[in-house]
Enzyme design. Sequence first.
Site, PDB file in Angstrom:
ATOM      1  N   MET A  32      88.560   8.134  24.275  1.00 35.85           N
ATOM      2  CA  MET A  32      88.641   9.394  23.524  1.00 35.85           C
ATOM      3  C   MET A  32      87.552  10.355  23.995  1.00 35.85           C
ATOM      4  O   MET A  32      86.370  10.004  23.976  1.00 35.85           O
ATOM      5  CB  MET A  32      88.466   9.124  22.022  1.00 35.85           C
ATOM      6  N   VAL A  33      87.962  11.533  24.411  1.00 33.81           N
ATOM      7  CA  VAL A  33      87.008  12.547  24.866  1.00 33.81           C
ATOM      8  C   VAL A  33      85.937  12.750  23.802  1.00 33.81           C
ATOM      9  O   VAL A  33      86.252  12.915  22.624  1.00 33.81           O
ATOM     10  CB  VAL A  33      87.737  13.887  25.130  1.00 33.81           C
ATOM     11  N   GLN A  85      87.502   4.490  32.164  1.00 35.14           N
ATOM     12  CA  GLN A  85      88.727   5.213  32.531  1.00 35.14           C
ATOM     13  C   GLN A  85      88.406   6.403  33.436  1.00 35.14           C
ATOM     14  O   GLN A  85      87.526   7.204  33.117  1.00 35.14           O
ATOM     15  CB  GLN A  85      89.488   5.713  31.306  1.00 35.14           C
ATOM     16  N   CYS A 114      97.151  11.701  30.234  1.00 35.18           N
ATOM     17  CA  CYS A 114      96.568  12.874  29.572  1.00 35.18           C
ATOM     18  C   CYS A 114      97.494  14.083  29.745  1.00 35.18           C
ATOM     19  O   CYS A 114      97.787  14.484  30.875  1.00 35.18           O
ATOM     20  CB  CYS A 114      95.191  13.191  30.144  1.00 35.18           C
ATOM     21  N   LYS A 156      97.102   3.769  32.262  1.00 33.78           N
ATOM     22  CA  LYS A 156      97.582   4.209  30.942  1.00 33.78           C
ATOM     23  C   LYS A 156      98.570   5.345  31.176  1.00 33.78           C
ATOM     24  O   LYS A 156      98.232   6.329  31.839  1.00 33.78           O
ATOM     25  CB  LYS A 156      96.411   4.668  30.075  1.00 33.78           C
ATOM     26  N   ASN A 214     100.468   1.927  22.397  1.00 35.10           N
ATOM     27  CA  ASN A 214      99.560   2.969  21.914  1.00 35.10           C
ATOM     28  C   ASN A 214     100.365   4.090  21.270  1.00 35.10           C
ATOM     29  O   ASN A 214     101.427   4.442  21.752  1.00 35.10           O
ATOM     30  CB  ASN A 214      98.743   3.491  23.117  1.00 35.10           C
ATOM     31  N   GLY A 215      99.835   4.608  20.157  1.00 35.76           N
ATOM     32  CA  GLY A 215     100.463   5.759  19.505  1.00 35.76           C
ATOM     33  C   GLY A 215     100.658   5.571  18.025  1.00 35.76           C
ATOM     34  O   GLY A 215     101.380   4.669  17.598  1.00 35.76           O
ATOM     35  N   ALA A 238      93.321   5.072  18.689  1.00 36.27           N
ATOM     36  CA  ALA A 238      92.382   6.188  18.877  1.00 36.27           C
ATOM     37  C   ALA A 238      91.975   6.730  17.506  1.00 36.27           C
ATOM     38  O   ALA A 238      90.999   6.282  16.910  1.00 36.27           O
ATOM     39  CB  ALA A 238      93.018   7.270  19.749  1.00 36.27           C
ATOM     40  N   ARG A 239      92.758   7.672  16.974  1.00 37.71           N
ATOM     41  CA  ARG A 239      92.354   8.357  15.733  1.00 37.71           C
ATOM     42  C   ARG A 239      92.221   7.413  14.533  1.00 37.71           C
ATOM     43  O   ARG A 239      91.405   7.639  13.657  1.00 37.71           O
ATOM     44  CB  ARG A 239      93.334   9.492  15.415  1.00 37.71           C
TER      45      ARG A 239
END
Length: 315
Positions: A32-33, A85, A114, A156, A214-215, A238-239
């Site tokens: 995650m950025v 990554q 991305c 990914k 993922n998702g 992620a979130r």
Amino acid sequence: MIGDIRETKECQLKDPMDLFNSGQIVKICAPMVRYSKLAFRTLVRKYSCDLCYTPMIVAADFVRSAKARDSEFTTNKGDHPLIVQFAAKEAQVLCDAARIICPFADGIDLNCGCPQRWAISEGYGACLINKPELVKDMVRHVRSQINNPKFSVSIKIRIHEDLKRTVDLCQKAEAAGVSWITVHGRSIEERHQPVHYDAIKIIKQSMSIPIVANGDIKTLKDAENVHHLTEADGIMVARGLLANPAMFAGYEETPFQCIQDWVDIALEHGTPFTCFHHHLMYMMERITSKQEKKVFNVLSSTSAVLDYLNDHYGV
């Protein structure tokens, strides 16, 4: 960074494939950025996260600039297994980045997912799913130039509208020696539409290497459901982990002990205030009232945040 890296050299790097061979669902913190940096990785590892990724790093900058290496990558001896990554579009540049990182990480991941405009315009990220021969070439190059057989090389991806193209991409990557593939179950154009878990299952059934789903995974129950729906070997979040770093340990919402742990870890690592504060805003989203958010979200110093947490939560 140099001190941290020197410390890492003395530690035992790990083989991420051991996780996939364990028979358990591998629980993974996504790249995650700005967010999946060392301090946050340290936190989620305390709460049953098996494998962590760094934020995406542009390989060309990393190879060219010591300053970029110092600002983009920090680790320590507890930060394993760790996947770095990279965004890359040339095989040799990715190899050069992998060679630099190899003593300090357990594998690299090529970002082929991305969807941001800047990444795609530069030839990075999700546009690579339309260049299967290039992806295959990049994986093969890294495989041939890194001597450590335990060092993983993963990718990914996002999916195509025509899933046959995605399966073809995955099979080419597998033939080139990719260790595993993480599939975000949306196309490049899709942002908040439902995730195509059925597509991840088809990809899983077409491959003999591990597949990570993922998702839209927000809780441990979601993770178990997605594992059931897709038969994936790992679950990447992620979130959901930003909102609840203790998610993989089975907590429905962020426990106060986790907030205390974040404060301790962030202060110990010298985490910049904005990052320290943003993580707390995410963690406390579900456990604070609207009125409390209004006050907490505009605090502007570490000492103000610490006072607030102490006064309101005894943290």
